[in-house]
Design an enzyme around this catalytic site. Structure first.
Site: not given
Ligand code: GTP
Ligand code: SPV
Ligand code: MN
Length: 586
Positions: A273, A246, A224, A364, A67, A204, A195, A248
């Protein structure tokens, strides 16, 4: 008589001049045609048909991998309504400027008419959108991420009640890339990116930026947030929604395999999400997941961190910008310890470790939600699920403890409003910079953030049984720079504490920032973490929080008089509580 949709399609075709127009029905055959086209275009390859049937790897333009917040605009008529945290352009000028870019932009390309429902097909909370796009990748992805095609057209009929979104790849030049939201009209225009959140306009752009505006007008919430159900040994399921910025940890928390499964605690996924929520007849806030798939971060995903998604990804999945092994299987950093030999990196080049990561850090997967064995039996409940807890959180190497609970709703809103997190690869720009990200909505709130805080306070008055509010931080590090908390499936221990707080069972210590678990109130058996580490994870350093408080003052000053009194009061109260703590205590 042409329907409003037909009229709009006609007028867009007049401007963008596509070679053909394809109305999408959402069928398998249609998806196969899109994939065939993608493969012909040369940036998409089929993966191993035995181990990853019907899976594809798409390589996006190397300048188009995340993004782009800098070129995302909220085009309200009055600039103040976009507020200090959004980029703003005047609607008429934006249309003129972008109109020139859309002029003939689909020449030689097919324009897909992509009708979709955000939310369960049968839910009154769901809404319809239509995306016009010249990208078969976007059309194929929308089919996974939403209820797309005939089902949406049938629901729409000849009504004008849909959110129109116009998308063109343009020339993919970052200089001619714009994502614009015309809030008063509820219209989205996006050009120059293929993307993720820039291009899949249901996500979003609609489900957060436009929907947050609609939600304020209509008295609901578009957030979110992941949505999960925590099953306890009695079989009762308690629903929670969590807002993390994002990359996290939303997807991973929503899909976790509980480390306390043998004690009867399980986690069920409703969404990973986005949450749309309204007050139900029972007085609880009810949440639906507007999406139908997961667009998840690949790096860091493996059999230990998220076995549910690893299994789900084995079919019908589009991977974007991952690496590919010699066996034509996807690969990314953190999938296993040793990168296999003879790999192609995310751009399709023979990879050597000297070249940096093989997979793009924001690579992704796009997978249907139903393919996860963690999917809740209520994930398509038309009435949504009743939410008992809101969880805010971010990446904070220091400061924020593992978990704390807000004193009440208003304090909870303040905790959300003062969230901060280190930036990630999900958006272009520097990674690891701490920034304020209220409710994880900084890039997604479609109006003045001060008014958004006001809406949250207002919702509190409308919800007879408001969720309890918590804050978590899985990312606190020790002196060695390593994470103190094991995270992932172990996070269920924190969810269990929350559940016991909701049920009035677990103990807590009052601190200036909120209520923290007593070390004894956390279920830590079977966990190899020292008592000292737990104490570190639960420590609150008043001096550091004073600094944080000053930083928040600066942030809030940007909103001027528009900042609601309730938020101001909470901020002053935190300052007073911090000052009362005797120096040297932790
Ligand atoms: P978006 O799709 O961008 O909104 O991301 P998200 O909030 O769904 O994050 P996601 O669960 O995909 O995790 C993002 C990154 O953080 C990945 O590399 C995970 O492996 C890492 N991660 C997720 N949960 C944890 C956790 O509890 N501890 C640690 N250390 N890393 C984590
Ligand atoms: C985020 O960035 O919070 C995502 C990925 O979930 S995107 O759909 O590219 O915004
Ligand atoms: Mn997201």
């Amino acid at each position: 008589m042409a329907t409003p949709l037909e009229q709009w399609v006609e007028s867009v075709a007049h401007m963008t001049r596509p070679a053909a127009i394809q109305w999408c029905d959402g069928s398998e055959a249609e998806a196969a045609g899109m994939i065939e086209k993608l493969v012909q275009e040369g940036r998409t390859v089929p993966l191993n048909n035995k181990t990853y049937p019907n899976c594809y790897l798409h390589r996006s333009d190397p300048t188009d991998v995340a993004r782009t917040e800098k070129v995302t605009f909220i085009c309200t008529r009055d600039r103040e309504n976009a507020g200090p945290t959004n980029n703003w352009m005047a609607p008429a000028e934006t249309k003129q400027m972008m109109g020139r870019l859309f002029e003939g932009s689909m020449k030689d390309r097919t324009m897909y008419v992509v009708p979709y429902i955000m939310g369960p097909t049968a839910s009154p909370q769901s809404r319809i959108g239509v995306e016009l796009t010249d990208s078969p990748y976007v059309a194929a992805s929308m089919r996974i991420m939403s209820r797309m095609g005939k089902v949406a057209l049938d629901r729409l009929g000849s009504s004008s009640d849909f959110v129109p979104g116009l998308h063109s790849l343009g020339d993919l030049s970052p200089d001619r890339r714009f994502i614009a939201h015309f809030q008063e009209e509820k219209l989205i225009w996006s050009i120059g990116s293929g993307y993720g959140g820039n291009a899949l306009l249901g996500k979003k752009c609609f489900a957060l930026r436009i929907a947050s505006w609609m939600a304020r007008e209509q008295g609901w919430m578009a957030e979110h947030m992941l949505i999960l159900g925590l099953e306890s040994p009695s079989g009762k399921v308690t629903y929670m929604a969590a807002a993390f910025p994002s990359a996290c940890g939303k997807t991973n928390l929503a899909m976790m395999v509980s480390a306390l499964e043998n004690q009867g605690y399980r986690v069920w996924t409703i969404g990973d999400d986005i949450a749309w929520m309204q007050v139900g007849a029972d007085g609880y806030l009810h949440a639906i997941n507007p999406e139908a798939g997961f667009f998840g971060v690949a790096p860091g995903t493996n059999e230990k961190t998220n076995p549910n998604v690893m299994q789900a990804l084995r079919k019908n999945t589009i991977f974007t910008n991952t690496a590919m092994t010699a066996k034509a299987e996807p690969w990314w950093e953190g999938m296993d310890d040793n990168p296999p030999a003879d790999m192609l990196d995310w751009q399709g080049r023979a990879w050597a470790s000297s070249m940096g990561p093989a997979a793009q850090p924001n690579s992704r997967y796009t997978v249907p939600a139903t393919q996860s064995r963690s999917i809740s039996s209520r994930w398509e409940d038309p009435a949504g699920v009743p939410i008992s807890a809101f969880i805010f959180g971010g990446r904070r190497a220091r400061l924020a403890p593992l978990v704390y609970e807000a004193m009440d709703w208003q304090h909870g809103v303040y905790v959300g409003a003062t969230m901060a997190s280190e930036t990630t690869a999900a958006a272009t720009g520097a990674v690891g910079v701490t920034r304020r990200d209220p409710m994880a909505m900084l890039p997604f709130c479609g109006y003045n953030m001060a008014d958004y805080f006001g809406h949250w306070l207002e919702m509190g008055r409308k919800i007879p049984h408001p969720p309890k509010v918590f804050h978590v931080n899985w990312f606190r590090t020790g002196d060695d720079g390593k994470f103190l908390w094991p995270g992932y499936g172990e996070n269920v221990r924190v969810l269990k504490w929350m559940l016991e707080r909701i049920e009035g069972k677990a103990a807590a210590n009052e601190t200036p920032i909120g209520l923290l678990p007593t070390p004894e109130s956390l279920t830590l058996d079977g966990l190899r973490v020292t008592r000292k580490t737990i104490e570190d994870l639960l420590s609150v350093d008043p001096a550091a929080w004073m600094k944080e408080h000053a930083d928040v003052t600066n942030f809030f000053n940007g909103f001027g008089d528009r900042l609601p009194a309730g938020i101001r009061d909470e901020h002053r109260r935190l300052g007073e509580r911090l000052q009362r703590v005797p120096a040297g205590t932790k």
